[in-house]
Design a protein around this motif. Structure first.
Motif, PDB file in Angstrom:
ATOM      1  N   UNK A 133      70.977  26.968  77.694  1.00 39.97           N
ATOM      2  CA  UNK A 133      71.880  25.892  78.071  1.00 39.97           C
ATOM      3  C   UNK A 133      71.312  24.503  78.000  1.00 39.97           C
ATOM      4  N   UNK A 134      70.173  24.322  77.338  1.00 42.58           N
ATOM      5  CA  UNK A 134      69.633  22.976  77.213  1.00 42.58           C
ATOM      6  C   UNK A 134      70.032  22.326  75.888  1.00 42.58           C
ATOM      7  N   UNK A 135      70.803  23.048  75.090  1.00 45.02           N
ATOM      8  CA  UNK A 135      71.363  22.498  73.872  1.00 45.02           C
ATOM      9  C   UNK A 135      72.815  22.124  74.087  1.00 45.02           C
ATOM     10  N   UNK A 136      73.619  22.119  73.032  1.00 48.35           N
ATOM     11  CA  UNK A 136      75.029  21.719  73.177  1.00 48.35           C
ATOM     12  C   UNK A 136      75.894  22.724  73.923  1.00 48.35           C
ATOM     13  N   UNK A 137      75.445  23.971  74.087  1.00 46.55           N
ATOM     14  CA  UNK A 137      76.317  25.016  74.637  1.00 46.55           C
ATOM     15  C   UNK A 137      75.728  25.577  75.923  1.00 46.55           C
ATOM     16  N   UNK A 138      76.600  25.857  76.850  1.00 44.35           N
ATOM     17  CA  UNK A 138      76.209  26.332  78.169  1.00 44.35           C
ATOM     18  C   UNK A 138      76.693  27.768  78.372  1.00 44.35           C
ATOM     19  N   UNK A 139      76.234  28.344  79.487  1.00 43.95           N
ATOM     20  CA  UNK A 139      76.720  29.655  79.908  1.00 43.95           C
ATOM     21  C   UNK A 139      78.223  29.547  80.167  1.00 43.95           C
ATOM     22  N   UNK A 140      79.001  30.557  79.810  1.00 46.13           N
ATOM     23  CA  UNK A 140      78.606  31.867  79.305  1.00 46.13           C
ATOM     24  C   UNK A 140      78.576  31.991  77.783  1.00 46.13           C
ATOM     25  N   UNK A 141      78.788  30.874  77.054  1.00 46.05           N
ATOM     26  CA  UNK A 141      78.685  30.963  75.596  1.00 46.05           C
ATOM     27  C   UNK A 141      77.275  31.332  75.175  1.00 46.05           C
ATOM     28  N   UNK A 142      76.287  30.785  75.846  1.00 45.20           N
ATOM     29  CA  UNK A 142      74.894  31.081  75.549  1.00 45.20           C
ATOM     30  C   UNK A 142      74.228  31.559  76.832  1.00 45.20           C
ATOM     31  N   UNK A 143      73.537  32.701  76.746  1.00 43.25           N
ATOM     32  CA  UNK A 143      72.958  33.330  77.931  1.00 43.25           C
ATOM     33  C   UNK A 143      71.475  33.574  77.716  1.00 43.25           C
ATOM     34  N   UNK A 144      70.675  33.217  78.723  1.00 46.32           N
ATOM     35  CA  UNK A 144      69.254  33.468  78.683  1.00 46.32           C
ATOM     36  C   UNK A 144      68.909  34.893  79.081  1.00 46.32           C
ATOM     37  N   UNK A 145      67.604  35.181  79.131  1.00 45.71           N
ATOM     38  CA  UNK A 145      67.133  36.547  79.371  1.00 45.71           C
ATOM     39  C   UNK A 145      67.611  37.083  80.711  1.00 45.71           C
ATOM     40  N   UNK A 146      67.557  36.269  81.751  1.00 41.78           N
ATOM     41  CA  UNK A 146      67.956  36.762  83.066  1.00 41.78           C
ATOM     42  C   UNK A 146      69.457  37.020  83.121  1.00 41.78           C
ATOM     43  N   UNK A 147      70.252  36.105  82.576  1.00 36.04           N
ATOM     44  CA  UNK A 147      71.705  36.265  82.619  1.00 36.04           C
ATOM     45  C   UNK A 147      72.167  37.428  81.756  1.00 36.04           C
ATOM     46  N   UNK A 148      71.497  37.635  80.611  1.00 37.86           N
ATOM     47  CA  UNK A 148      71.901  38.706  79.703  1.00 37.86           C
ATOM     48  C   UNK A 148      71.066  39.964  79.893  1.00 37.86           C
ATOM     49  N   UNK A 149      70.321  40.013  80.978  1.00 38.62           N
ATOM     50  CA  UNK A 149      69.629  41.227  81.411  1.00 38.62           C
ATOM     51  C   UNK A 149      68.660  41.750  80.359  1.00 38.62           C
ATOM     52  N   UNK A 150      67.704  40.891  79.987  1.00 40.02           N
ATOM     53  CA  UNK A 150      66.625  41.330  79.116  1.00 40.02           C
ATOM     54  C   UNK A 150      66.725  40.845  77.688  1.00 40.02           C
ATOM     55  N   UNK A 151      67.709  39.993  77.376  1.00 38.95           N
ATOM     56  CA  UNK A 151      67.886  39.534  75.998  1.00 38.95           C
ATOM     57  C   UNK A 151      68.505  38.151  76.009  1.00 38.95           C
ATOM     58  N   UNK A 152      68.527  37.508  74.846  1.00 39.08           N
ATOM     59  CA  UNK A 152      69.308  36.302  74.620  1.00 39.08           C
ATOM     60  C   UNK A 152      70.619  36.700  73.947  1.00 39.08           C
ATOM     61  N   UNK A 153      71.723  36.103  74.371  1.00 35.77           N
ATOM     62  CA  UNK A 153      73.019  36.381  73.753  1.00 35.77           C
ATOM     63  C   UNK A 153      73.788  35.088  73.581  1.00 35.77           C
ATOM     64  N   UNK A 154      74.377  34.917  72.417  1.00 39.37           N
ATOM     65  CA  UNK A 154      75.230  33.758  72.147  1.00 39.37           C
ATOM     66  C   UNK A 154      76.559  34.219  71.576  1.00 39.37           C
ATOM     67  N   UNK A 155      77.635  33.661  72.115  1.00 42.43           N
ATOM     68  CA  UNK A 155      78.969  33.829  71.534  1.00 42.43           C
ATOM     69  C   UNK A 155      79.491  32.498  70.981  1.00 42.43           C
ATOM     70  N   UNK A 156      78.601  31.563  70.724  1.00 40.26           N
ATOM     71  CA  UNK A 156      79.008  30.297  70.118  1.00 40.26           C
ATOM     72  C   UNK A 156      79.593  30.595  68.735  1.00 40.26           C
ATOM     73  N   UNK A 157      80.818  30.149  68.454  1.00 33.07           N
ATOM     74  CA  UNK A 157      81.435  30.474  67.161  1.00 33.07           C
ATOM     75  C   UNK A 157      81.005  29.488  66.068  1.00 33.07           C
ATOM     76  N   UNK A 158      80.274  29.980  65.096  1.00 32.37           N
ATOM     77  CA  UNK A 158      79.855  29.154  63.965  1.00 32.37           C
ATOM     78  C   UNK A 158      80.664  29.564  62.732  1.00 32.37           C
ATOM     79  N   UNK A 159      81.621  28.732  62.351  1.00 30.36           N
ATOM     80  CA  UNK A 159      82.469  29.015  61.193  1.00 30.36           C
ATOM     81  C   UNK A 159      81.999  28.186  60.006  1.00 30.36           C
ATOM     82  N   UNK A 160      82.188  28.731  58.806  1.00 31.68           N
ATOM     83  CA  UNK A 160      81.804  27.985  57.609  1.00 31.68           C
ATOM     84  C   UNK A 160      82.813  28.236  56.498  1.00 31.68           C
ATOM     85  N   UNK A 161      82.839  27.311  55.547  1.00 30.64           N
ATOM     86  CA  UNK A 161      83.749  27.439  54.404  1.00 30.64           C
ATOM     87  C   UNK A 161      83.046  27.956  53.167  1.00 30.64           C
ATOM     88  N   UNK A 162      81.738  27.696  53.027  1.00 35.26           N
ATOM     89  CA  UNK A 162      81.053  28.082  51.789  1.00 35.26           C
ATOM     90  C   UNK A 162      79.703  28.744  52.001  1.00 35.26           C
TER      91      UNK A 162
END
Length: 923
Positions: A133-162
């Motif tokens: 959460x020190x970047x542009x996205x905060x919990x719960x979109x981005x979760x650190x090890x403690x919040x995600x119980x042993x892992x990093x998890x991101x649901x930030x949607x990165x869409x692209x055209x090409x």
């Protein structure tokens, strides 16, 4: 029944259930739903539309030999000091990033993750900064090890055209990147919309249960009868009844209520299977002082004609009292919820256990699982990988690295936890003495595929290993898989294509279970163009192109064309020399009339620019029917802004924008001129305002709703700007309003685009200078967001050399730096002009799995607006599905979002005397 207001939208009909004989009779009748009611959250509403263009996949660090030796393998390349974890071409969207390693490794200070979208950096910085959460996205979109119980998890949607890349500096020991590709794959909620959905307390708006019935064997509680869509369900039961309660949907076998409501328990645990939690779909409250527990869900449950939703007591269960209430939304036809419950014992051999199987077109949305009965002191069963096969493929397009990894944890979890999309609700340690050496464990797990639904056009098989290779035993696995199935799509034919020419025989197993046998297959490799003449049925509306190939070398890339038109990209980033036999897939839309006995469209697979030799073992083409193109009709026109009566008039409004402010008011701004029409003199945008609630009420009022604001103008031309045209207004990430508009220049091939920003819709401030310039009097911009990707569409011709009218687009991550132009629509030679006049006023919106593009063609007629549709927002075939009577149409829906609800369009123009509103029927 009654209606209420939630989050600024009309809810569906609310039904508090008192189940008596009379009430059952009423429930059996069709439920009258208020027109335009919409109680289903837009994020969930999108799941109820089929997306056949999405090919959902993952790239992970699973063991390519089928064992348990998971870990980082070389990806596409090592670029400088960065390892390439992910590389995709064509349209797509990253829906989930998961990573883990020993904590000491994760916390090394020199690690960096670098995410690049369409050639621009979306994020580059420390790993911990991104996930914690020190970047542009905060919990719960981005979760650190403690919040995600042993892992990093991101649901930030990165869409692209090409193109998209994920690079990493360091050693990313274990990772999974879940994504989708293909036409329409970039669509979906923005990060703000997803964060709101994940964090809101949706249980606060559920109807409180108020009536009670005695429930026993043979006496089910009937909750709703179709046609209807249940959008919310809330029940209260005695705590001890949980183990006996079941939910039945239509004619499907009943499933345990504890799983259906997200607890994933048996009801027989030491705590009775209860816990208090709230995920994005389910909620439960542990028993209160009176011994009653509460369960709730907002998972939409569509019911077809005569189908029922009921709660009942399992055979052999006891009688209990139950209180219940249901929310109903408008009917969703052609879709139903599949609920498959399984109670099985691990087979004790190297294979996967089926957790969900179907041969229907579907979108998989949730898995709930209860694991128990392992060996004393041993949780190696959590090493089991999930393997998800779709569309009859042998190769799983999603292969995991461990059961706890699939559920977004790591290293067997840090303990019980609950996040919006995943969690370990219960970790029961049975006989925990002596440091768990003889302990057995119960795990209650859930993973919700709301942001990353798994799409299959002709069925899927979701299997999972028990333990490192599937041979772990004993283990009991109870699971509930949930998916939406769609009846309007079906497979209607298949065409097998063998490759010819110089070939050789290869031997390999498929990258899946360790017990997979090796197979012999003929293989052709090279860099050329493969042409396939399609033998498609006349009623075909889409085809799924399946390629079998060798993944021994990578990357492999090919552009795919249908009758000369670009329809997609096949790109494989990761080599697997251990088990090279693989498959990939691409969806291609077919136009009405494109197939038939006397028509043989040609599909081209152009691999001439593939970095590694293109590999072909053969192709399978599956053809699908679908619902017919919609028949569109427009309602009566209502003038919502009268410019004839303004002092000093007559005036006109041309290209314009309408948007609702956060306080409920609406503003309208657009080109404003004094009659007669003089476009070169248009130097200001009018500003008008209207109170809420919105377009439905404006139509009902049948009189002007907008009045000239005291400020009169939102924006004026600056010195040196010959004119300003066509403002379009959208909301930015921070809630402010952004206006994009065209600026006239002396050179028609250097038209400029600029932006202004406002906090209140009244005071507008220019930002920066010219965003970009383009040719053919490029004009009429409109903005949308796909994930965190901005897309601007505008009127433009194909090129300096080819002045065919068209719609161009560019993408940006920051509204400052823009990609080079590309064409979303190019019309035929009869539309060649110096100003692309056949494609004015483009507007793009998504609705029910389709993107729609409307343009005005004034050389055809001043009021000629044509409607095009595509699965992709970046490629529209030059064949309109409808013509409307409108000029410079802008689109708005009741409730704000264009994805659902009643749909309206505004239009204006010189000589019209104002701005008009009409409802569109058929979408």
């Amino acid at each position: 029944m009654s209606t209420g207001v939630r989050h600024g939208r009309l809810t569906g009909a609310r039904l508090d259930l008192f189940v008596s004989r009379a009430a059952r009779y009423l429930l059996g009748a069709p439920l009258a739903i208020a027109p335009g009611a919409a109680s289903i959250d837009p994020v969930l509403e999108d799941l109820l539309s089929f997306h056949p263009g999405w090919v959902t996949r993952s790239v992970t660090t699973h063991d390519p030999a089928g064992g348990n030796d998971d870990g980082y393998r070389a990806g596409v390349a090592l670029e400088g000091e960065h390892r390439v974890l992910f590389h995709a071409r064509g349209e797509g969207r990253i829906t989930r990033i998961w990573m883990t390693a020993p904590r000491a490794e994760l916390e090394k200070p020199d690690q960096e993750i670098w995410i690049e979208i369409d050639g621009r950096t979306a994020y580059r910085g420390p790993l911990l900064g991104f996930f914690e959460g020190r970047g542009p996205w905060r919990s719960p979109l981005a979760l650190g090890v403690d919040a995600s119980s042993g892992a990093f998890t991101s649901y930030v949607p990165f869409a692209w055209s090409s193109e998209a890349k994920v690079r990493f500096r360091g050693v990313p020991i274990y990772y999974q990147i879940t994504y989708r590709e293909g036409p329409g794959a970039a669509s979906g909620p923005t990060s703000e919309e997803l964060a709101r959905f994940m964090t809101e307390d949706w249980t606060a708006t559920l109807p409180a249960p108020s009536h009670r019935q005695a429930l026993g064997p043979g006496a089910p509680l009937l909750l709703a009868t179709g046609p209807a869509t249940v959008s919310g369900l809330d029940i209260r039961i005695p705590a001890g009844s949980l183990k006996d309660l079941e939910v039945r949907i239509g004619g499907q076998p009943p499933v345990p209520a504890s799983f259906f409501f997200g607890l994933a328990s048996t009801g027989a645990e030491t705590d009775g299977g209860w816990t208090t939690f709230r995920s994005a779909l389910h909620a439960a409250w542990a028993p209160d002082a009176g011994g009653a527990g509460r369960l709730a869900t907002r998972l939409p449950i569509p019911l077809s004609e005569g189908e029922t939703l009921s709660v009942e007591v399992a055979l052999g269960g006891g009688t209990s009292d139950i209180e219940a209430a249901v929310d109903l939304a408008p009917v969703h036809r052609g879709v139903r919820l599949l609920a498959q419950y399984r109670d099985q014992t691990a087979p004790g051999r190297e294979t996967t256990m089926p957790l969900f199987e179907s041969d229907e077109p579907l979108q998989f949305v949730a898995l709930l699982e209860h694991l128990s009965g392992g060996r004393p002191g041993d949780r190696l069963y959590l090493e089991g990988d999930e393997m998800i096969r779709t569309d009859g493929m042998s190769y799983p397009l999603q292969i995991g690295t461990g059961t706890e990894d699939y559920f977004n944890g790591g290293f067997y979890f840090l303990g019980a936890h609950s996040n919006p999309f995943s969690g370990l609700l219960r970790l029961l340690v049975i006989d925990p003495e002596d440091g768990w050496r003889r302990a057995r464990f119960d795990h209650s797990l859930y993973r919700l595929h709301v942001a990353d639904p798994i799409v299959s056009r002709s069925g899927m098989r979701f299997g999972a290993e028990a333990g490192p290779t599937g041979a772990y035993t004993p283990l009991r696995v109870r699971s509930l898989g949930l998916a939406y199935a769609f009846s309007d799509h079906r497979e209607i034919g298949e065409q097998k294509v063998r490759v010819r020419g110089k070939r050789h025989v290869a031997r390999s197993a498929v990258d899946a279970e360790r017990s997979e046998p090796r197979r012999s297959f003929w293989l052709r490799e090279g860099r050329g163009v493969t042409r396939i003449e399609l033998a498609c049925p006349p009623e075909a509306r889409g085809l799924l192109l399946l390629r079998a190939y060798s993944a021994a070398e990578a990357p492999q890339t090919a552009r795919v064309r249908l009758d000369g038109r670009e329809v997609g990209v096949l790109h494989e980033m990761q080599a697997n020399p251990v088990r090279s036999l693989a498959e990939d897939a691409l969806w291609v839309d077919l136009l009405p009339g494109q197939c038939g006995a006397d028509r043989r469209p040609v599909l081209e697979i152009d691999a001439r620019s593939s970095p590694a030799p293109w590999s072909e073992a053969g192709y399978t083409l599956r053809f699908f029917s679908g619902p017919p193109a919609p028949r569109l009709t427009q309602g009566p026109a209502v003038k919502i802004f009268d410019t004839d009566s303004l002092p000093g008039g007559p005036f006109y409004v041309n290209d314009h924008a309408v948007i609702q402010l956060s306080d409920g008011r609406w503003i309208l701004t657009g080109i404003f001129g004094h009659e007669p029409y003089r476009p070169e003199a248009e130097s200001a945008f009018v500003l008008a305002a209207a109170p809420g609630p919105g377009p439905a009420r404006w139509v009902e009022a049948a009189s002007p709703s907008f009045a000239l604001a005291p400020e009169r103008f939102s924006t004026r031309a600056l010195p040196g700007e010959r004119w300003i045209w066509a403002p379009h207004v959208v909301r930015d990430r921070d809630g402010s309003l952004v206006m994009v508009f065209h600026v006239g220049t002396p050179d028609p091939d250097r038209s400029g685009f600029r932006i202004a920003r406002s906090q209140d819709g009244v005071t507008w401030t220019r930002e920066g200078g010219t965003l970009f310039e383009d040719i053919c009097v490029a004009r009429d911009p409109m903005l949308i967001r796909l994930g965190d990707l901005w897309v601007v569409y505008y009127t433009r011709c194909a090129s300096r050399e080819s002045r065919l009218s068209g719609v161009g687009y560019r993408t940006s991550l920051d509204l400052v730096h823009w990609s080079p132009p590309a064409m979303a629509l190019t019309l035929g030679p009869e539309t060649a002009t110096q100003n692309s006049g056949h494609t004015e006023s483009p507007f793009v919106f998504e609705r029910k799995g389709w993107f729609y593009l409307t343009i005005t063609s004034y050389p055809v007629d001043y009021d000629a607006t044509f409607v095009y549709r595509s699965r992709s927002p970046f490629a529209f075939a030059p064949h309109p599905i409808a013509r409307l009577r409108a000029h410079a149409a802008e689109w708005v829906a009741e409730g704000g979002g264009l994805g659902a609800g009643r749909l309206f369009f505004t239009h204006a123009g010189a000589g019209k005397g104002g701005v008009f509103l009409q409802e569109l029927f058929g979408l």
